[in-house]
Design a protein around this motif. Structure first.
Motif, PDB file in Angstrom:
ATOM      1  N   ASP A  74       0.872  -1.176   0.000  1.00 18.98           N
ATOM      2  CA  ASP A  74       0.000   0.000   0.000  1.00 18.98           C
ATOM      3  C   ASP A  74       0.902   1.217   0.000  1.00 18.98           C
ATOM      4  O   ASP A  74       1.638   1.454   0.964  1.00 18.98           O
ATOM      5  CB  ASP A  74      -0.909   0.018   1.228  1.00 18.98           C
ATOM      6  N   LEU A  75       0.842   1.997  -1.060  1.00 18.28           N
ATOM      7  CA  LEU A  75       1.729   3.148  -1.213  1.00 18.28           C
ATOM      8  C   LEU A  75       0.933   4.300  -1.808  1.00 18.28           C
ATOM      9  O   LEU A  75       0.225   4.118  -2.811  1.00 18.28           O
ATOM     10  CB  LEU A  75       2.916   2.781  -2.097  1.00 18.28           C
ATOM     11  N   ARG A  76       1.004   5.467  -1.179  1.00 16.33           N
ATOM     12  CA  ARG A  76       0.231   6.611  -1.651  1.00 16.33           C
ATOM     13  C   ARG A  76       1.127   7.850  -1.744  1.00 16.33           C
ATOM     14  O   ARG A  76       1.790   8.213  -0.780  1.00 16.33           O
ATOM     15  CB  ARG A  76      -0.931   6.919  -0.692  1.00 16.33           C
ATOM     16  N   PHE A  77       1.150   8.476  -2.928  1.00 11.02           N
ATOM     17  CA  PHE A  77       1.720   9.805  -3.108  1.00 11.02           C
ATOM     18  C   PHE A  77       0.550  10.753  -3.350  1.00 11.02           C
ATOM     19  O   PHE A  77      -0.311  10.458  -4.183  1.00 11.02           O
ATOM     20  CB  PHE A  77       2.666   9.849  -4.317  1.00 11.02           C
ATOM     21  N   ASN A 390      -2.371   6.639  11.016  1.00 16.10           N
ATOM     22  CA  ASN A 390      -3.203   6.330   9.868  1.00 16.10           C
ATOM     23  C   ASN A 390      -3.079   4.855   9.508  1.00 16.10           C
ATOM     24  O   ASN A 390      -2.182   4.159   9.972  1.00 16.10           O
ATOM     25  CB  ASN A 390      -2.877   7.240   8.671  1.00 16.10           C
ATOM     26  N   GLU A 391      -3.994   4.380   8.691  1.00 18.99           N
ATOM     27  CA  GLU A 391      -4.161   2.953   8.474  1.00 18.99           C
ATOM     28  C   GLU A 391      -3.036   2.304   7.678  1.00 18.99           C
ATOM     29  O   GLU A 391      -2.921   1.082   7.670  1.00 18.99           O
ATOM     30  CB  GLU A 391      -5.484   2.694   7.758  1.00 18.99           C
ATOM     31  N   ILE A 392      -2.188   3.093   7.025  1.00 14.10           N
ATOM     32  CA  ILE A 392      -1.138   2.509   6.195  1.00 14.10           C
ATOM     33  C   ILE A 392       0.220   2.563   6.867  1.00 14.10           C
ATOM     34  O   ILE A 392       0.884   1.548   7.039  1.00 14.10           O
ATOM     35  CB  ILE A 392      -1.097   3.202   4.817  1.00 14.10           C
ATOM     36  N   SER A 393       0.668   3.751   7.268  1.00 13.29           N
ATOM     37  CA  SER A 393       2.030   3.893   7.783  1.00 13.29           C
ATOM     38  C   SER A 393       2.110   3.878   9.299  1.00 13.29           C
ATOM     39  O   SER A 393       3.204   3.861   9.852  1.00 13.29           O
ATOM     40  CB  SER A 393       2.662   5.185   7.248  1.00 13.29           C
ATOM     41  N   GLY A 394       0.985   3.919   9.992  1.00 16.64           N
ATOM     42  CA  GLY A 394       1.005   3.881  11.443  1.00 16.64           C
ATOM     43  C   GLY A 394       1.198   5.252  12.062  1.00 16.64           C
ATOM     44  O   GLY A 394       0.663   6.256  11.580  1.00 16.64           O
ATOM     45  N   ILE A 395       1.988   5.328  13.125  1.00 10.72           N
ATOM     46  CA  ILE A 395       2.123   6.544  13.919  1.00 10.72           C
ATOM     47  C   ILE A 395       3.202   7.463  13.349  1.00 10.72           C
ATOM     48  O   ILE A 395       4.307   7.021  13.027  1.00 10.72           O
ATOM     49  CB  ILE A 395       2.445   6.206  15.382  1.00 10.72           C
TER      50      ILE A 395
END
Length: 435
Positions: A74-77, A390-395
């Motif tokens: 899961d990767l978001r730019f 957040n649900e992807i990268s955490g804290i």
């Protein structure tokens, strides 16, 4: 970019501006001056579940980093730009005109074995041999750009000097720029690696291949996104919100509590052009048949990907190709409260929940996030530290500062410097008020 919370900490600042209205249009009723002028604001973010901040300084390639391990990628730019904006406050009403642009590139639940085989043909999981994949979800590569012109109105419905209730609405005209989507739903098959010759056998999947504008030709370069932020008018959307303020009797023009609820991005946009393409396919490779995956290594265009698959003979059209297709905005619910702890010290809680899943091929993605932000606030100066999960990268934790109408910060710089954080973001902007 979103972590996926743009302007972390600034969006609950003591000084209300257009950034606040982007979270909740009812906040326009809290403007401190008769006129508010937005000059610019830019926020950018990269978040993922694979690459830590320290990995960026190593020798491994991007593909080796993102497709390592076994967990799906899961990767978001994500980028958001506020252009010029203007607000006018009179009596109990406030009206505003805003401009914004968005750019996004997402990898959603991409199987590392498929990604590695297609991008590098080395298959990190196996040097030589076979691996069988059987996924029951939709993997997506998605890129989107679009612009917005917003028309906002907010009103104070009740104000007795202590308690204040406001409501607001933003009606948005949408200008779709470019779009690209590759979705592989319920993919199954066997990837074979014979001394670097990588093939796919016994495979099936439901594919969606869609593209429009610049992103149909290429989707890996920065200019592919910045060159097509605004297109022709192609849709409408709305934001709705309510706000409550409890005044601070000890400090005039200050509050003890500022809280709000909003639902944003209710709507969709249509990409329309003779050069557009959106087609659903069924991939089927049976028996002794095989697809050579090495030929995809240097492909940067979805149109080229589609042509290779069609020439292979393993694709069947499930639907006719569309040159006009709709894309749903990421509808999101937000709730927040900024509370005075002691004079000059405040703390806010912000919660963001997407209302649509990310796996649909016609859905722009978003992330769920909760953030806590303690702040020290004077009339014309603030400093804060925002901490989010957040649900992807955490804290992630960062810091921001505002001096009059100028602000800058990052929601992740502290954790980037002290731990192996998987998010990087920054924002900067300037606005001012006139009486």
């Amino acid at each position: 970019m979103f972590g996926q919370q743009h302007f972390a900490g600034m969006n609950t600042s003591q000084r209300t501006g257009m950034v606040h209205a982007g979270v909740n249009p009812a906040e326009l009723a809290n403007l401190g001056s008769k006129y508010e002028i937005q000059v610019f604001s830019v926020s950018a973010n990269a978040t993922n579940n694979k690459i830590g901040f320290s990995d960026l300084f190593g020798n491994d390639s991007f593909e080796d980093l993102v497709f390592r391990g076994t967990e799906a990628v899961d990767l978001r730019f994500d980028g958001e730009i506020y252009g010029p904006g203007f607000a006018y406050k009179m009596d109990n009403w406030t009206f505003a005109l805003t401009s914004k642009a968005y750019a996004k590139l997402d990898l959603v639940d991409v199987d590392v074995r498929i990604g590695d085989a297609v991008s590098t043909a080395t298959l990190n999981a196996i040097i030589n041999g076979s691996t069988t994949i059987n996924n029951n979800y939709n993997q997506r590569l998605n890129g989107t750009t679009w612009g917005e012109i917003g028309l906002s109105a907010a009103r104070n419905f009740y104000d007795d000097g202590t308690h204040k209730f406001s409501g607001g609405l933003t009606f948005k005209l949408l200008f779709p720029g470019s779009y690209a989507n590759l979705g592989a739903d319920r993919f199954s098959g066997t990837i074979n690696n014979n001394l670097g010759n990588v093939t796919l056998t016994d495979a099936s999947a439901n594919l969606n291949i869609a593209y429009s504008g610049n992103l149909g030709e290429e989707f890996t370069q920065f200019s592919d996104y910045t060159g097509s932020l605004f297109g022709s008018l192609g849709g409408v959307a709305a934001d709705l919100g309510v706000n409550y303020r409890l005044s601070d009797v000890e400090q005039p023009n200050k509050y003890r509590i500022n809280a709000g609820l909003s639902v944003r991005n209710i709507g969709s946009m249509k990409y329309k052009s003779a050069n557009n393409s959106s087609t659903n396919y069924v991939l089927s490779i049976q028996g002794a048949e095989s697809l050579n995956l090495n030929q995809f290594q240097n492909v940067e265009s979805l149109e080229e990907t589609e042509n290779i698959l069609l020439q292979s003979g393993y694709l069947d059209r499930a639907t006719n190709t569309k040159t006009d297709f709709k894309v749903k905005l990421p509808t999101v619910f937000s709730a927040y409260a900024d509370v005075k702890i002691v004079p000059k010290f405040y703390a806010s809680v912000y919660w963001q929940q997407k209302l649509n899943p990310d796996d649909a091929n016609d859905q722009i993605t978003y992330q769920n996030v909760i953030a806590i932000t303690p702040r020290f606030a004077l009339d014309n100066f603030e400093v804060w530290s925002s901490w989010s999960n957040n649900e992807i990268s955490g804290i992630s934790g960062g810091i921001g500062v505002r001096a009059y109408g100028f602000y800058l910060g990052s929601g992740s710089i502290i954790t980037n410097l002290t731990s192996d954080n998987k998010q990087a973001d920054a924002f900067i902007g300037y606005s001012f008020g006139l009486d």
